[in-house]
Design a protein around this motif. Structure first.
Motif, PDB file in Angstrom:
ATOM      1  N   TYR A   1      54.560   7.945  72.042  1.00 19.96           N
ATOM      2  CA  TYR A   1      53.471   6.872  72.600  1.00 19.96           C
ATOM      3  C   TYR A   1      52.026   6.948  71.840  1.00 19.96           C
ATOM      4  O   TYR A   1      51.582   5.768  71.830  1.00 19.96           O
ATOM      5  N   VAL A   2      51.803   8.126  71.727  1.00 26.55           N
ATOM      6  CA  VAL A   2      50.383   8.154  71.278  1.00 26.55           C
ATOM      7  C   VAL A   2      50.207   7.674  70.033  1.00 26.55           C
ATOM      8  O   VAL A   2      49.140   6.920  69.509  1.00 26.55           O
ATOM      9  N   VAL A   3      51.103   7.879  68.930  1.00 23.87           N
ATOM     10  CA  VAL A   3      51.105   7.446  67.588  1.00 23.87           C
ATOM     11  C   VAL A   3      51.595   5.996  67.444  1.00 23.87           C
ATOM     12  O   VAL A   3      51.197   5.147  66.644  1.00 23.87           O
ATOM     13  N   GLY A   4      52.254   5.629  68.471  1.00 23.65           N
ATOM     14  CA  GLY A   4      52.906   4.120  68.403  1.00 23.65           C
ATOM     15  C   GLY A   4      54.262   4.101  67.763  1.00 23.65           C
ATOM     16  O   GLY A   4      54.404   4.751  66.786  1.00 23.65           O
TER      17      GLY A   4
ATOM     18  N   LEU B   1      58.799  10.143  83.223  1.00 16.67           N
ATOM     19  CA  LEU B   1      57.559  10.803  83.397  1.00 16.67           C
ATOM     20  C   LEU B   1      56.551  10.673  82.345  1.00 16.67           C
ATOM     21  O   LEU B   1      55.452  10.394  82.510  1.00 16.67           O
ATOM     22  N   ALA B   2      57.199  10.761  81.032  1.00 17.71           N
ATOM     23  CA  ALA B   2      56.171  10.390  79.920  1.00 17.71           C
ATOM     24  C   ALA B   2      55.319   9.145  79.926  1.00 17.71           C
ATOM     25  O   ALA B   2      54.136   9.214  79.710  1.00 17.71           O
ATOM     26  N   LYS B   3      56.127   8.289  80.029  1.00 14.65           N
ATOM     27  CA  LYS B   3      55.566   6.788  80.042  1.00 14.65           C
ATOM     28  C   LYS B   3      54.594   6.617  81.255  1.00 14.65           C
ATOM     29  O   LYS B   3      53.299   6.041  81.091  1.00 14.65           O
ATOM     30  N   LYS B   4      55.018   7.258  82.287  1.00 10.83           N
ATOM     31  CA  LYS B   4      53.761   7.070  83.573  1.00 10.83           C
ATOM     32  C   LYS B   4      52.607   7.859  83.055  1.00 10.83           C
ATOM     33  O   LYS B   4      51.519   7.553  83.239  1.00 10.83           O
ATOM     34  N   ILE B   5      52.766   9.198  82.610  1.00  8.92           N
ATOM     35  CA  ILE B   5      51.592   9.981  82.257  1.00  8.92           C
ATOM     36  C   ILE B   5      50.852   9.181  81.147  1.00  8.92           C
ATOM     37  O   ILE B   5      49.488   9.178  81.317  1.00  8.92           O
ATOM     38  N   PHE B   6      51.299   8.642  80.266  1.00 10.01           N
ATOM     39  CA  PHE B   6      50.760   8.166  79.131  1.00 10.01           C
ATOM     40  C   PHE B   6      50.003   6.942  79.506  1.00 10.01           C
ATOM     41  O   PHE B   6      48.833   6.810  79.277  1.00 10.01           O
TER      42      PHE B   6
ATOM     43  N   LYS C   1      61.335  18.900  76.853  1.00 11.83           N
ATOM     44  CA  LYS C   1      61.078  18.957  75.383  1.00 11.83           C
ATOM     45  C   LYS C   1      61.068  17.360  75.016  1.00 11.83           C
ATOM     46  O   LYS C   1      60.052  16.921  74.550  1.00 11.83           O
ATOM     47  N   SER C   2      62.045  16.724  75.596  1.00 12.17           N
ATOM     48  CA  SER C   2      61.878  15.047  75.367  1.00 12.17           C
ATOM     49  C   SER C   2      60.653  14.480  76.004  1.00 12.17           C
ATOM     50  O   SER C   2      60.350  13.414  75.256  1.00 12.17           O
ATOM     51  N   ALA C   3      60.189  14.760  76.953  1.00 17.17           N
ATOM     52  CA  ALA C   3      58.847  14.389  77.569  1.00 17.17           C
ATOM     53  C   ALA C   3      57.796  14.529  76.733  1.00 17.17           C
ATOM     54  O   ALA C   3      57.090  13.522  76.485  1.00 17.17           O
ATOM     55  N   LEU C   4      57.471  15.592  76.035  1.00 15.56           N
ATOM     56  CA  LEU C   4      56.406  15.841  75.208  1.00 15.56           C
ATOM     57  C   LEU C   4      56.620  14.892  73.956  1.00 15.56           C
ATOM     58  O   LEU C   4      55.519  14.641  73.531  1.00 15.56           O
ATOM     59  N   ALA C   5      57.823  15.164  73.355  1.00 14.89           N
ATOM     60  CA  ALA C   5      58.220  14.304  72.176  1.00 14.89           C
ATOM     61  C   ALA C   5      57.672  12.918  72.333  1.00 14.89           C
ATOM     62  O   ALA C   5      57.302  12.277  71.594  1.00 14.89           O
TER      63      ALA C   5
END
Length: 359
Positions: A196-199, A312-317, A187-191
Motif C-alpha cells: 500500500y505504501v509503495v502503490g 486489517l492491513a488496509k484499515k491500518i494504512f 506475514k501477509s498483513a505486513l506485506a
C-alpha cells in the motif's frame, strides 16, 4: 500548448505537407517534458515520468493539437511526427536513483532533513509512492500491530529498517526477503502494508517458481518491488535466476510478448512469504549463493481467531499512512547511519541457521 506553437503549426498546415511532421514533433517537444532511455520514451505527467508506447504517444500528441487543427493533420503525419519525437528526445543511459529523495503524493521528500520539495520534471522519477508526508503523525494502530507481531525491541528495529530500505530508492541489496511463519502470524498483513505504501502500480507479484520465465521477468523488472504473499509448498529447482536477480551488477534476460529478448539491469527488491521453508533442489554452489542471499524475517506470534480482523492491513494504512511512512523513514535513516547494515536480531539469525541446517 502556447499560442506561438499553435500559430506556427496553423501556418504550417497551409504549406508543404512534408515539413508538417517536423513542426508537429517540435510542437510536442516544446510543450512536454520527455526523455529516452534504452529505447523507451518517458513523458512527465502529474508528478512522475510515465513510460510510453508509440500508441500512447499518439494519443498525447492528439491531445496537444487544438481541435481545429487536428482534423487537418493526417494520421500518417501524426505517426511520422511521433517517430521524430523519439529521434529528437533527450537521451539518458540509465534511469537515475535518488537515494536521498522519495517522490510522494504531496512533494519530493528529502530523507536527510525531512524537508519537502515541490514536484518538478527536472527530477526523473518514474514512480510516486502512495503516501503523503505529514511531519507529526501518531500511529497507535500500526505501532500496536508491530509490537504484537514482533515482541523483541531488536526485532522491531530490524523490521523497521527493512521496511525503510524496501520503500527507498536505494538499489537492491544482494539479498531477497522471506517472510516465514505459520498461518495467521501477520506475514501477509505486513506485506500488504508495504504494498500500500509503495502503490499497486509499482509492485508485481510473481511467484518464486516463475522467476525463470522471461515474460514474468520482463514485467517484474519494470516495478520497484515484487511481493508474493504466499508462495505455497514450493520446490525451487533453479536457483540461478535468484542469484542473477540479487546480484547488483548483473543483467538478466527478459522478453515482453511479441518482442525480442532484452537485457534488464534494473531489478526489483524481492519479498516472498511462506508458511514453510521452500524446498531446494540444486548443486552445492547454487545452494551456497542462495543462503548467502536469503534474508528471513520470522513471524512467531499466531493471532488467535477471535482477535483476527478482516482487512486489517488496509484499515491500518487508511488511518495512518503518513505516520507509517515516517516510521519506515526513521528505520531507513538508522540503517544508513549503521553503514547500510540492519540491527542484529537473534530471531533472524536462528531462522537463517535452521533453514541452512536442512541442507
Amino acid at each position: 500548448m502556447n499560442g506561438k506553437s499553435i500559430s506556427n503549426l496553423s501556418n504550417m498546415l497551409d504549406k508543404r505537407s512534408d515539413t508538417l511532421p517536423h513542426t508537429i514533433a517540435e510542437t510536442v517537444l516544446d510543450n512536454t517534458n520527455l526523455f529516452l532511455c534504452k529505447n523507451n520514451l518517458y513523458l512527465y505527467k502529474d508528478k512522475v515520468y510515465v513510460k510510453q508506447t508509440k500508441e500512447s504517444m499518439l494519443c498525447e500528441l492528439q491531445s496537444l493539437l487544438p481541435n481545429e487543427l487536428l482534423g487537418k493533420c493526417s494520421l500518417k503525419s501524426q505517426k511520422e511526427a511521433i517517430q521524430l519525437v523519439y529521434a529528437r528526445s533527450r537521451v539518458i543511459e540509465k534511469l537515475p536513483r535518488y537515494e536521498n529523495l522519495l517522490n510522494l503524493q504531496n512533494g519530493i521528500y528529502c530523507i536527510d532533513d525531512g524537508s519537502l520539495r515541490d514536484h518538478s520534471p527536472r527530477y526523473l522519477f518514474t514512480y510516486c509512492l502512495n503516501v503523503s508526508y505529514t511531519k507529526n503523525y501518531d500511529i497507535p494502530l500500526f505501532r500496536d500491530f508491530i509490537t504484537q507481531t514482533f515482541k523483541k525491541t531488536a526485532m522491531q528495529q530490524h523490521v523497521q529498517e527493512v521496511c525503510g530500505y524496501l520503500i527507498s530508492d536505494m538499489p537492491p541489496l544482494k539479498e531477497f526477503l522471506l517472510f516465514y511463519g505459520q498461518s495467521n502470524t501477520a506475514k501477509s498483513a505486513l506485506a500488504a502494508i508495504i504494498r500500500y505504501v509503495v502503490g499497486d502500480e509499482n509492485v508485481n507479484s510473481v511467484n518464486i517458481q516463475n522467476l525463470s520465465h522471461e515474460y514474468y521477468l520482463a514485467n517484474m523488472c519494470e516495478k520497484r518491488l515484487n511481493i508474493c504473499s504466499d508462495i505455497g509448498s514450493t520446490v525451487i529447482n533453479d536457483l540461478s535466476v535468484i542469484k542473477q536477480l540479487t546480484s547488483p551488477d548483473n543483467t538478466i534476460q527478459v522478453r515482453h510478448i511479441r518482442s525480442e529478448t532484452q537485457l534488464a539491469s534494473e531489478k526489483p527488491k524481492l519479498i516472498f512469504a511462506s508458511n514453510h521453508y521452500p524446498a531446494l533442489v540444486s548443486d552445492v554452489e547454487d545452494l551456497d549463493a542462495f543462503f548467502n542471499r536469503v534474508h528471513i524475517i520470522p513471524f512467531k506470534h499466531i493471532v488467535p481467531k477471535e482477535a483476527q480482523v478482516e482487512g486489517l492491513a488496509k484499515k491500518i494504512f487508511d488511518a495512518e499512512s503518513s505516520g507509517i511512512f515516517n516510521w519506515m523513514m526513521e528505520g531507513y535513516r538508522r540503517f544508513l547511519s549503521n553503514g547500510k547494515k540492519f540491527t542484529p536480531a537473534k530471531a533472524v539469525n536462528k531462522a537463517q541457521e535452521k533453514y541452512r541446517s536442512l541442507y
